[in-house]
Design a protein around this motif. Structure first.
Motif, PDB file in Angstrom:
ATOM      1  N   UNK A 110      37.303 -15.794  -3.778  1.00 28.45           N
ATOM      2  CA  UNK A 110      38.126 -16.888  -4.285  1.00 28.45           C
ATOM      3  C   UNK A 110      37.418 -18.233  -4.118  1.00 28.45           C
ATOM      4  N   UNK A 111      36.733 -18.430  -2.995  1.00 28.02           N
ATOM      5  CA  UNK A 111      35.971 -19.672  -2.806  1.00 28.02           C
ATOM      6  C   UNK A 111      34.882 -19.796  -3.857  1.00 28.02           C
ATOM      7  N   UNK A 112      34.215 -18.684  -4.155  1.00 28.79           N
ATOM      8  CA  UNK A 112      33.178 -18.717  -5.174  1.00 28.79           C
ATOM      9  C   UNK A 112      33.725 -19.053  -6.550  1.00 28.79           C
ATOM     10  N   UNK A 113      34.854 -18.458  -6.921  1.00 25.04           N
ATOM     11  CA  UNK A 113      35.468 -18.730  -8.222  1.00 25.04           C
ATOM     12  C   UNK A 113      35.859 -20.201  -8.334  1.00 25.04           C
ATOM     13  N   UNK A 114      36.453 -20.761  -7.276  1.00 19.10           N
ATOM     14  CA  UNK A 114      36.879 -22.158  -7.315  1.00 19.10           C
ATOM     15  C   UNK A 114      35.692 -23.107  -7.374  1.00 19.10           C
TER      16      UNK A 114
ATOM     17  N   UNK B  78      42.767 -14.153 -10.179  1.00 19.98           N
ATOM     18  CA  UNK B  78      42.841 -15.486  -9.585  1.00 19.98           C
ATOM     19  C   UNK B  78      42.432 -16.521 -10.618  1.00 19.98           C
ATOM     20  N   UNK B  79      43.052 -17.697 -10.521  1.00 17.62           N
ATOM     21  CA  UNK B  79      42.755 -18.779 -11.448  1.00 17.62           C
ATOM     22  C   UNK B  79      42.714 -20.088 -10.678  1.00 17.62           C
ATOM     23  N   UNK B  80      41.633 -20.837 -10.852  1.00 13.55           N
ATOM     24  CA  UNK B  80      41.523 -22.158 -10.241  1.00 13.55           C
ATOM     25  C   UNK B  80      42.478 -23.107 -10.947  1.00 13.55           C
ATOM     26  N   UNK B  81      43.235 -23.887 -10.167  1.00 11.86           N
ATOM     27  CA  UNK B  81      44.338 -24.667 -10.740  1.00 11.86           C
ATOM     28  C   UNK B  81      44.102 -26.174 -10.736  1.00 11.86           C
TER      29      UNK B  81
END
Length: 573
Positions: free
Chosen positions: A285-289, A317-320
């Motif tokens: 998740x940290x990498x995606x964000x 997961x989606x960065x918001x």
């Protein structure tokens, strides 16, 4: 009536939860949130308290009961994300390090980023040469105590501040020399700005390491910076991949995979193993964000990402938030009077404690599992901040620690790594692992794998939860066997085969279902007379007309002919 009012009041009180957020200057902000309050509400409260407008670089971090770190998601309920019992404790930290911190519009933002990088330096996350370390420490000294004054600052005054996990007398003299001769006249804001400019040039600027193992079982740390993906082993950066070269990130269980696009249109995969599935998901998740924040041009380009190649399997997961370019454009439009900044000054903090009693030790005492409570006036607050940092080696000078230091100084003089003239290397003593107890175990495991001896007391303290050297070798062997497809018990192999068969069956079922749905849609489009706007638009497209007359009609005639021939054969027989 009164009882009904009392019961209603009690229910409303039960829906409120107390939250304590530790800020970057070690002060605390306490508030209450409703049960359904989103993370964005709490974050806006904090930013209003700090008078902060450039807030997209920051986030709120918390630790669950399993000692795993998480970033608070702003689109979800605060209470539902917390698995601990109230009151909740969190930390306000820099989540996305600015690409150019000196270019931030407001001084309050630069000051908060300065506090974060000062913590990184102290906890061993920001690695640098001795000359750079001395300059950075001198900037901190100038920002906190001002110009050198012979009357106020006696010989050895720089040793009263702990800027790094450990340092030598030679480095202390160098810090004092730079502070005396080169920084006179600089205001706190100027010193902080120069500190940021220097820190930005270092390889480990913006690094928030995640402990992992590579395919050979060697300890490594993965991190995401403003410029790309980084892999650290010991004190060296062994991989650096720019964001535009990162093709995809995925995880399954404890396995994290990153795919790199090459110029020759080839993809290279890097595989690492996290300590737990939760740690692996947090890493993903940290990498995606980070990739979305630094790589994309607009937040409208953000897409929902799946952790698996199969859309019906894995996490989504989606960065918001906004992306870096949008944040910079928004910052340029800020027009207000600069807010007043209340700097900590000489008040010691956990990120840069001041040592005011007892002789200076050549190395920092070893890490303790329990926090050491010392009053602020004596030089240290309790070491409670485990949300964004490794457990630091306490600089307490109590009798117990002094006795241990005197008895072990001679024995440990050979194995304690003091800053050399070439490189400041704190990773041997302080590993940038997630949280207090869990990070201590990982630190000891890493040192055992690499052959570094642990003290007897450290081994006793970690005996219950920390693997021995033999167990560490076995773990490394398991990782190698997993990567090579060799080894493992029959039961494990059978379970893996069963999982594979189930995955293939699910894939086949979904594929057949999709084909059936597409066939139904095709029949409705070509054979029905439904006059729906959606169908009418599709039928009028040139592509559909070409498909209908050149492919579908001949195929229908061929299929009808075959059916008629089969029926005639059945009738004749």
């Amino acid at each position: 009536m009164l009882s009904r009012w009392v019961s209603g009041s009690s229910r409303s009180l039960e829906r409120e939860y107390s939250c304590t957020v530790r800020l970057l200057d070690d002060s605390e902000y306490t508030c209450t949130v409703q049960r359904d309050a989103k993370g964005q509400y709490l974050f806006d409260l904090l930013c209003h308290h700090l008078n902060l407008l450039e807030k997209d670089y920051f986030g709120i971090r918390f630790v669950d009961p399993d000692k795993q770190r998480h970033w608070l998601e702003f689109t979800k309920s605060v209470v539902k994300q917390m698995r601990a019992q109230p009151p909740f404790t969190m930390c306000f930290r820099v989540k996305f390090y600015p690409t150019d911190p000196a270019a931030l519009k407001e001084e309050i933002t630069r000051y908060l980023v300065f506090l974060q990088i000062k913590r990184d330096l102290y906890h061993g996350r920001l690695l640098c040469k001795t000359s750079d370390a001395a300059l950075l420490a001198a900037y901190i000294l100038q920002a906190e105590i001002g110009d050198y004054d012979h009357g106020k600052h006696p010989e050895g005054y720089s040793s009263k501040f702990q800027f790094f996990p450990k340092h030598s007398e030679k480095l202390e003299r160098k810090i004092a020399e730079i502070h005396k001769t080169e920084l006179s006249g600089q205001t706190p804001a100027t010193s902080e700005l120069n500190f940021l400019r220097k820190a930005q040039t270092l390889e480990t600027y913006g690094v928030d390491p995640h402990p992992c193992k590579d395919v050979s079982g060697n300890a490594a740390f993965l991190a995401f910076t403003p410029f790309g993906f980084v892999v650290l082993q010991g004190n060296k950066r062994i991989h650096f991949i720019k964001w535009n070269e990162v093709a995809k990130m995925k995880f399954e269980g404890k396995t994290f995979c990153l795919y790199v696009s090459q110029k020759e249109e080839k993809k290279i995969g890097l595989t690492y193993f996290a300590p737990t599935p939760e740690a692996c998901k947090h890493l993903w998740k940290c990498g995606i964000e980070n990739q979305a924040f630094y790589k994309l041009e607009k937040s409208s380009q953000v897409r929902t990402v799946s952790s698996s190649n199969l859309f019906f399997k894995g996490s989504r997961f989606r960065y918001s938030g906004r992306v870096a370019k949008e944040v910079m454009e928004s910052s340029a439009k800020i027009k207000r009077e600069p807010p007043e900044i209340h700097r900590a000054g000489l008040v010691p903090s956990r990120s840069c404690p001041s040592i005011t009693h007892g002789p200076r030790l050549s190395s920092v005492p070893r890490t303790r599992r329990r926090a050491v409570h010392i009053s602020i006036m004596e030089g240290l607050e309790s070491l409670r901040d485990s949300a964004h940092s490794t457990p630091v080696r306490s600089t307490s000078h109590s009798d117990t620690f002094m006795a241990h230091a005197r008895s072990s100084r001679a024995e440990s003089s050979e194995r304690v790594a003091v800053i050399s003239d070439e490189m400041y290397s704190p990773a041997d003593s302080v590993l940038p692992t997630p949280v207090a107890e869990h990070s201590l175990e990982l630190m000891l495991l890493s040192r055992q794998i690499n052959g570094a001896p642990c003290s007897i007391e450290e081994e006793k303290e970690s005996e219950a939860n920390t693997p021995t050297a033999t167990e560490a070798d076995e773990m490394g062997g398991e990782f190698r066997a997993l990567c090579q497809g060799v080894g493992g018990s029959g039961g494990t192999q059978a379970a893996q085969v069963n999982k594979f068969v189930l995955s293939v069956l699910r894939l086949l079922l979904v594929t057949v279902g999709l084909l059936f749905v597409l066939l139904l849609l095709l029949i409705i489009l070509t054979e029905s007379d439904l006059d729906i706007a959606f169908f009418r638009d599709i039928r009028q497209t040139p592509e559909f007309e070409q498909f209908h007359y050149q492919y579908f009609c001949p195929l229908r005639r061929w299929f009808a002919c075959k059916v008629r021939s089969v029926l005639s054969l059945l009738i004749d027989t």
